[in-house]
Scaffold this motif. Structure first.
Motif, short mmCIF file in Angstrom:
data_model
loop_
_atom_site.label_atom_id
_atom_site.label_comp_id
_atom_site.label_asym_id
_atom_site.label_seq_id
_atom_site.Cartn_x
_atom_site.Cartn_y
_atom_site.Cartn_z
N LYS A 55 0.78 -1.14 -0.12
CA LYS A 55 0.04 0.13 0.06
C LYS A 55 0.87 1.26 0.12
CE LYS A 55 -3.70 -0.04 2.50
NZ LYS A 55 -4.48 -0.12 3.66
N VAL A 56 1.88 1.21 0.54
CA VAL A 56 3.01 2.18 0.76
C VAL A 56 4.28 1.79 0.49
CG1 VAL A 56 3.80 4.12 2.23
CG2 VAL A 56 1.45 3.30 2.70
N VAL A 57 5.17 2.46 -0.08
CA VAL A 57 6.38 2.13 -0.41
C VAL A 57 7.40 3.48 0.28
CG1 VAL A 57 8.27 1.76 -2.16
CG2 VAL A 57 6.16 0.97 -2.47
N ILE A 58 8.05 3.19 1.14
CA ILE A 58 8.81 4.24 1.87
C ILE A 58 10.30 4.06 1.44
CG2 ILE A 58 9.44 5.16 4.14
CD1 ILE A 58 7.24 3.58 5.21
N ILE A 59 10.66 5.04 0.88
CA ILE A 59 12.17 4.87 0.20
C ILE A 59 13.17 6.22 0.48
CG2 ILE A 59 13.27 5.29 -2.22
CD1 ILE A 59 10.74 4.54 -3.61
N ASP A 60 14.28 5.67 1.01
CA ASP A 60 15.21 6.41 1.33
C ASP A 60 16.00 7.31 0.26
OD1 ASP A 60 17.27 7.61 2.95
OD2 ASP A 60 17.60 5.67 4.17
N GLU A 61 16.23 8.42 0.40
CA GLU A 61 16.69 9.36 -0.64
C GLU A 61 18.09 8.78 -1.13
OE1 GLU A 61 17.56 13.91 -1.52
OE2 GLU A 61 17.50 13.40 0.48
N ASN A 83 -1.75 3.08 -7.81
CA ASN A 83 -2.48 3.15 -6.61
C ASN A 83 -1.63 3.12 -5.37
OD1 ASN A 83 -5.02 3.18 -7.57
ND2 ASN A 83 -5.22 1.08 -8.14
N ILE A 84 -0.10 3.15 -5.43
CA ILE A 84 0.77 2.96 -4.28
C ILE A 84 1.01 4.66 -3.80
CG2 ILE A 84 3.09 2.12 -3.86
CD1 ILE A 84 2.49 0.02 -5.75
N HIS A 85 1.18 4.62 -2.65
CA HIS A 85 1.63 5.92 -2.25
C HIS A 85 2.96 5.59 -1.89
CE1 HIS A 85 -2.08 7.94 -1.06
NE2 HIS A 85 -2.54 6.65 -1.10
N ILE A 86 3.92 6.91 -2.15
CA ILE A 86 5.31 6.76 -2.11
C ILE A 86 5.83 7.92 -1.22
CG2 ILE A 86 7.43 7.00 -3.42
CD1 ILE A 86 5.95 6.51 -5.83
N VAL A 87 6.41 7.37 -0.13
CA VAL A 87 7.11 8.21 0.98
C VAL A 87 8.43 8.36 0.54
CG1 VAL A 87 7.41 8.65 3.52
CG2 VAL A 87 5.23 7.52 2.59
N ILE A 88 9.12 9.58 0.60
CA ILE A 88 10.46 9.88 0.31
C ILE A 88 10.94 10.33 1.66
CG2 ILE A 88 12.20 11.10 -0.79
CD1 ILE A 88 9.76 11.64 -3.16
N MET A 89 11.93 9.62 2.13
CA MET A 89 12.53 9.78 3.44
C MET A 89 13.88 10.88 2.98
SD MET A 89 12.85 6.47 5.66
CE MET A 89 13.35 5.32 4.55
N SER A 90 13.79 12.18 3.38
CA SER A 90 14.87 13.31 2.95
C SER A 90 14.80 14.07 3.98
CB SER A 90 14.17 13.64 1.54
OG SER A 90 14.99 14.66 1.10
N ALA A 100 1.42 17.91 -6.40
CA ALA A 100 0.68 17.82 -5.28
C ALA A 100 -0.54 16.97 -5.64
CB ALA A 100 0.44 19.03 -4.42
N ASN A 101 -0.51 15.46 -6.04
CA ASN A 101 -1.61 14.73 -6.17
C ASN A 101 -2.12 13.89 -5.22
OD1 ASN A 101 0.39 12.88 -6.43
ND2 ASN A 101 0.24 12.63 -9.08
N GLY A 102 -1.24 13.77 -4.07
CA GLY A 102 -1.71 12.89 -3.14
C GLY A 102 -0.77 11.63 -2.79
N ARG A 103 0.14 11.56 -4.03
CA ARG A 103 0.51 9.96 -4.14
C ARG A 103 1.92 10.01 -3.50
NH1 ARG A 103 1.74 7.46 -9.38
NH2 ARG A 103 2.64 6.03 -8.20
N ILE A 104 2.66 11.31 -3.37
CA ILE A 104 4.14 11.33 -3.12
C ILE A 104 3.96 12.30 -1.67
CG2 ILE A 104 6.13 12.67 -3.55
CD1 ILE A 104 5.93 10.50 -5.43
N HIS A 105 4.84 11.78 -0.94
CA HIS A 105 4.82 12.25 0.61
C HIS A 105 6.06 12.32 1.15
CE1 HIS A 105 0.46 11.14 0.91
NE2 HIS A 105 0.74 10.03 0.14
N TYR A 106 6.56 13.40 1.95
CA TYR A 106 7.87 13.33 2.46
C TYR A 106 7.89 13.12 3.87
CZ TYR A 106 9.29 15.46 -1.93
OH TYR A 106 9.89 15.45 -3.34
N LEU A 107 8.97 12.40 4.30
CA LEU A 107 9.23 12.09 5.63
C LEU A 107 10.51 12.62 6.04
CD1 LEU A 107 8.21 10.47 8.19
CD2 LEU A 107 9.31 8.54 7.47
N THR A 108 10.48 13.63 6.89
CA THR A 108 11.92 14.52 7.00
C THR A 108 12.56 13.88 8.56
OG1 THR A 108 10.66 16.18 8.08
CG2 THR A 108 11.20 16.30 5.74
N GLU A 109 11.80 13.29 9.25
CA GLU A 109 12.30 12.79 10.43
C GLU A 109 11.97 11.38 10.64
OE1 GLU A 109 12.25 16.21 13.83
OE2 GLU A 109 10.56 16.19 12.54
N PRO A 110 12.42 10.48 10.10
CA PRO A 110 12.03 8.92 9.95
C PRO A 110 12.25 8.32 11.11
CG PRO A 110 13.99 9.15 8.45
CD PRO A 110 13.53 10.75 8.99
#
Length: 249
Positions: A55-61, A83-90, A100-110
């Motif tokens: 459902k979610v792919v969390i990818i390290d920069e 349909n997969i949400h992508i979270v970028i750890m950056s 900004a279409n709701g699929r890409i998200h940023y996680l700055t403090e993983p």
């Protein structure tokens, strides 16, 4: 791509073993019916996506053999992965890179649990009984109204990125621009102190991401986040200086 919608499947793409372990613990603790898989490059990522249907792919920069952003780009462009949400750890959230279409998200403090929960809040519902962080994220497109003059005050906001403008309509049908609000500033904070309706209309000038804090949880949230408390004091100081400048000419 077939997927059990009730299954919370996460794919963590990283070469950092400590980060994988910490994230896995956070996800397992907070999300029910949860399965977690790992990958470290594009080929492994594609294989896992095609076989475990995350459902979610969390990818390290930063990955050991390839740029994490290259993996993001390939995942994002695959039509079968829409349909997969992508979270970028950056460290820096580059919102200009993707629409900004709701699929890409940023996680700055993983490494911080509340940051992970905040990032995933609009994608996956946590287990019942997990305390809410007391705030939510909100996105505005250019031209959207955050609130209108005269509205009741129910929440305050912190601008994460983007620009808004505050204005008031006159009886003669004109408009008085009161100023712009940028990243790091609070919006609507005076309603917390005086309990009056909104004294101005606030509109997004650009795309804007905000933290929305209900008045009922503002005190506890501010108390738990010193950096936000400092941002509130800084905002109030700027407002006071601006008002004094107008009064003194």
């Amino acid at each position: 791509m077939a997927r059990n919608q009730d299954k919370n499947v996460f794919l963590i793409v990283s070469g950092n073993a400590n980060r994988i372990t910490a994230l896995s613990e956070i996800l397992s603790k907070n999300y029910s019916n949860c399965s977690i898989f790992h990958a470290a490059d594009w080929f492994d990522t594609k294989y896992k996506i095609d076989n475990v249907f995350p459902k979610v792919v969390i990818i390290d920069e930063y990955l050991p053999k390839v740029s994490g952003l290259e993996v993001v780009a390939k995942t994002y462009k695959e039509k079968n992965y829409e349909n997969i949400h992508i979270v970028i750890m950056s460290v820096v959230a580059d919102h200009d890179m993707y629409p900004a279409n709701g699929r890409i998200h940023y996680l700055t403090e993983p490494e911080r649990e509340h940051a992970v929960l905040e990032c995933l809040a609009k994608i996956v519902a946590p287990k019942q009984g997990i305390p809410s962080p007391g705030y939510t994220l909100r996105h505005l497109n250019a031209g959207d109204l955050l609130f209108k003059e005269g509205d009741s005050t129910e929440a305050v906001y912190i601008v994460k990125n983007g620009t808004l403008k505050a204005y008031s309509d006159t009886l003669a049908g004109g408009r008085v621009i009161l100023g712009e609000i940028g990243a790091g500033e609070f919006v609507g904070e005076m309603g917390h102190f005086n309990a009056d309706p909104r004294s101005a209309t606030v509109e997004a000038v650009t795309e804007v991401d905000l933290v929305e804090i209900p008045l009922s949880s503002l005190d506890s949230v501010i108390f738990s986040k010193p950096s936000w408390a400092r941002a509130l004091v800084k905002t109030l100081s700027h407002r006071l200086k601006r008002a004094n400048k107008v009064l003194t000419g």
